[in-house]
Design an enzyme around this catalytic site. Structure first.
Site, mmCIF file in Angstrom:
data_model
loop_
_atom_site.group_PDB
_atom_site.id
_atom_site.type_symbol
_atom_site.label_atom_id
_atom_site.label_comp_id
_atom_site.label_asym_id
_atom_site.label_seq_id
_atom_site.Cartn_x
_atom_site.Cartn_y
_atom_site.Cartn_z
ATOM 1 N N GLY A 29 0.821 -1.214 0.000
ATOM 2 C CA GLY A 29 0.000 0.000 0.000
ATOM 3 C C GLY A 29 0.842 1.246 0.000
ATOM 4 C CG ASN A 30 -0.233 4.656 -1.622
ATOM 5 O OD1 ASN A 30 -0.936 5.530 -1.116
ATOM 6 N ND2 ASN A 30 -0.622 3.964 -2.694
ATOM 7 C CE1 TYR A 31 3.239 5.177 5.842
ATOM 8 C CE2 TYR A 31 4.893 5.640 4.158
ATOM 9 C CZ TYR A 31 4.522 5.027 5.348
ATOM 10 O OH TYR A 31 5.428 4.270 6.023
ATOM 11 C CB ALA A 97 -1.968 7.464 -3.980
#
Ligand code: C5P
Length: 219
Positions: A29-31, A97
């Site tokens: 995943g990402n932030y 994102a």
């Protein structure tokens, strides 16, 4: 805002990160917090638009019950939801994102800690949702993207605008304190396909959303 300038318009917004499953308990995943996309969806709805928000996994709630929320997890699920909604949309804002890669195989059992070998996770490219919608786009539809760049910001943003067949791209600079991932504020520069460019100051994401919608309505 008390404007109702989006009345009758159908708007698709993507928001948040995507999670790409590794096994039943792990993901890539990402932030991304989803805050910018949720603010955009709320701003469009408050200005009279019929909004569908396709959201990756985030811990945010919507204040405007008029926004239709479609929850997805992976990039592939997000693409499917967008392909469904885009044909009947007037405007699509790609704020998510999206993970660039996903594991080729999802293990159906939790991957065990190996005694000797370190596991290797083979990745495959995810679909580019914005570029896919750019190819589907009919005249009269407006497609807006975001760019988060660390260097050659303006050039990279403009290259993305053209490559993905966008009408407008919103650049968030990683260099600006208080802008980008997780924050409640953002600082953006908007580039339009006609070459026009407008730079804004640091402000709350809801006010940034209002600036973005103003820019959309000016096209
Ligand atoms: O290529 P890059 O990820 O920098 O492009 C960012 C823009 O493209 C954003 O609008 C983002 O939501 C969109 N995007 C997408 N699907 C991807 C990658 C990016 O819709 N797989």
């Amino acid at each position: 805002s008390s404007k109702a300038d989006m009345k009758g318009k159908k708007v698709l917004v993507t928001a948040g990160p995507t999670h790409e499953k590794i096994d039943p308990v792990r993901f890539i995943g990402n932030y991304s917090s989803g805050k910018m996309g949720y603010a955009l969806a709320e701003e469009c709805a408050s200005r009279g638009a019929e909004v569908t928000l396709v959201s990756g996994p985030v811990s945010l709630s919507l204040h405007n019950p008029a926004v239709k929320l479609v929850r997805v997890e992976s990039a592939r699920e997000m693409l499917a939801a967008c392909e469904d909604v885009f044909p009947s949309s007037d405007v699509a804002v790609m704020c998510a994102a999206v993970a660039d890669y996903a594991p080729r195989n999802v293990a159906d059992h939790k991957i065990k800690r190996e005694h000797s070998d370190v596991p290797v996770i083979e990745l495959v490219k995810n679909p580019d949702i914005a570029a896919t919608l750019g190819k589907m786009k009919r005249s009269g539809q407006l497609l807006v993207g975001f760019a988060l760049e660390t260097d050659n910001e303006a050039d990279n943003a403009c290259e993305k605008l053209q490559r993905k067949n966008l009408d407008m791209i919103v650049l968030n600079s990683m260099r600006d304190k208080g802008a980008g991932f997780g924050t409640d504020t953002n600082k953006v520069t908007i580039f339009k396909a006609d070459g026009a460019r407008e730079e804004f100051g640091l402000k709350p994401k809801r006010e940034v959303a209002a600036d973005i919608v103003d820019a959309i309505m000016s096209i």
